[in-house]
Design an enzyme around this catalytic site. Structure first.
Site, PDB file in Angstrom:
ATOM      1  N   ALA A  39     -18.722  51.749 -69.717  1.00 45.61           N
ATOM      2  CA  ALA A  39     -18.672  53.187 -69.445  1.00 45.61           C
ATOM      3  C   ALA A  39     -19.588  53.541 -68.288  1.00 45.61           C
ATOM      4  CB  ALA A  39     -19.074  53.987 -70.690  1.00 45.61           C
ATOM      5  N   ASP A  40     -19.189  54.569 -67.555  1.00 44.77           N
ATOM      6  CA  ASP A  40     -20.029  55.085 -66.470  1.00 44.77           C
ATOM      7  C   ASP A  40     -19.789  56.582 -66.365  1.00 44.77           C
ATOM      8  OD1 ASP A  40     -21.858  54.673 -64.201  1.00 44.77           O
ATOM      9  OD2 ASP A  40     -20.158  55.331 -62.991  1.00 44.77           O
ATOM     10  N   THR A  41     -20.867  57.340 -66.326  1.00 45.28           N
ATOM     11  CA  THR A  41     -20.777  58.803 -66.259  1.00 45.28           C
ATOM     12  C   THR A  41     -21.365  59.303 -64.953  1.00 45.28           C
ATOM     13  OG1 THR A  41     -20.974  58.970 -68.667  1.00 45.28           O
ATOM     14  CG2 THR A  41     -21.397  60.971 -67.400  1.00 45.28           C
ATOM     15  N   GLY A  75     -15.902  57.358 -66.965  1.00 48.14           N
ATOM     16  CA  GLY A  75     -14.888  56.319 -66.997  1.00 48.14           C
ATOM     17  C   GLY A  75     -15.198  55.365 -68.133  1.00 48.14           C
TER      18      GLY A  75
END
Length: 245
Positions: free
Chosen positions: A99-101, A150
């Site tokens: 995950a990446d924010t 994502g």
């Protein structure tokens, strides 16, 4: 002897997807305590194996800016999946979650400024200093930003290259109130926002700066739990070999 794994907590809802995850090796490719906390709240306690991916993809190379966090999440998940396979072929991961924010400036409720005027949204990184944090908050004050996470899942398949990748992006709008300068300064002095993309923490004292949130609150914290489980539901329903290899 192969280790036993079970990331499903007793508090998890007894759904077909959760049952499919029972006794599987589930990995969270992130050191984020907030992502771990969200997943545990929703009944999943994955093994934490932080990715070593450098997270240095060139933002300017993405025509669709929302693909930027998805690509980073994918790189994180693939790096961890391949590393764990190399470390122990007898104990491979069944599912790796990356995950990446990120935070983008000036999204509008129904569209974006980029779509209306051709102006590209700006990526808001973590502030480099208190002064930079104040600049960010003054820019966001009385305005709206877009938080995008994502999420990429990597899991084994029988065909080359031996794993499949499925990804989603979740988008949430954060509307800031018209906060007086002394409130912004007090928040900056608290230093809570210094290690957060966009310079604020919606789940902390940064909530005092926010007028409303349109979308998944957990997404603003760093992980869209509902969309993640919906993606798992789809994979369980549509892919016969998912979590079966």
């Amino acid at each position: 002897m192969t280790p036993q794994h079970n990331a499903v907590l007793p508090t998890a809802l007894k759904t077909p997807t959760i049952q499919k995850l029972a006794n599987k090796r589930v990995i969270l490719a992130s050191a984020s305590p907030r992502r771990k906390e969200i997943l545990q709240t929703l009944g999943l306690a994955p093994e934490v194996v932080p990715s070593t991916f450098a997270e240095n993809l060139p933002f300017s190379s993405f025509e669709d800016i929302h693909e930027y966090p998805v690509s980073t999440a994918t790189q994180k998940a693939v790096e961890v999946y391949q590393r764990l396979l190399t470390d122990d072929l007898d104990d491979p991961p069944d599912l790796v979650i990356g995950a990446d924010t990120v935070v983008f400036t000036h999204a509008l409720p129904s569209t974006t400024i980029e779509m209306e005027t051709g102006v590209r949204q700006e990526l808001l990184e973590k502030p480099s200093s208190k002064q930079d944090n104040m600049r960010m908050l003054m820019d966001l004050n009385g305005s709206v930003c877009e938080v995008v996470t994502g999420v990429s899942l990597v899991y084994p398949i029988l065909s080359a290259p031996g794993y499949e990748i499925k990804s989603i992006d979740e988008r949430t709008l954060v509307f800031f109130g018209d906060n007086p300068d002394h409130v912004l300064k007090a928040y900056v002095d608290s230093e809570e926002g210094l290690d957060r993309a966009g310079g604020f923490a919606a789940q902390g004292r940064g909530n005092l700066l926010i007028r409303k949130i349109d979308g998944d609150f957990y997404n603003v914290m760093g992980f869209p739990g509902a969309s993640f489980f919906k993606l798992l539901d789809i994979l369980v329903e549509e892919e016969e070999d998912f979590l079966a290899i």
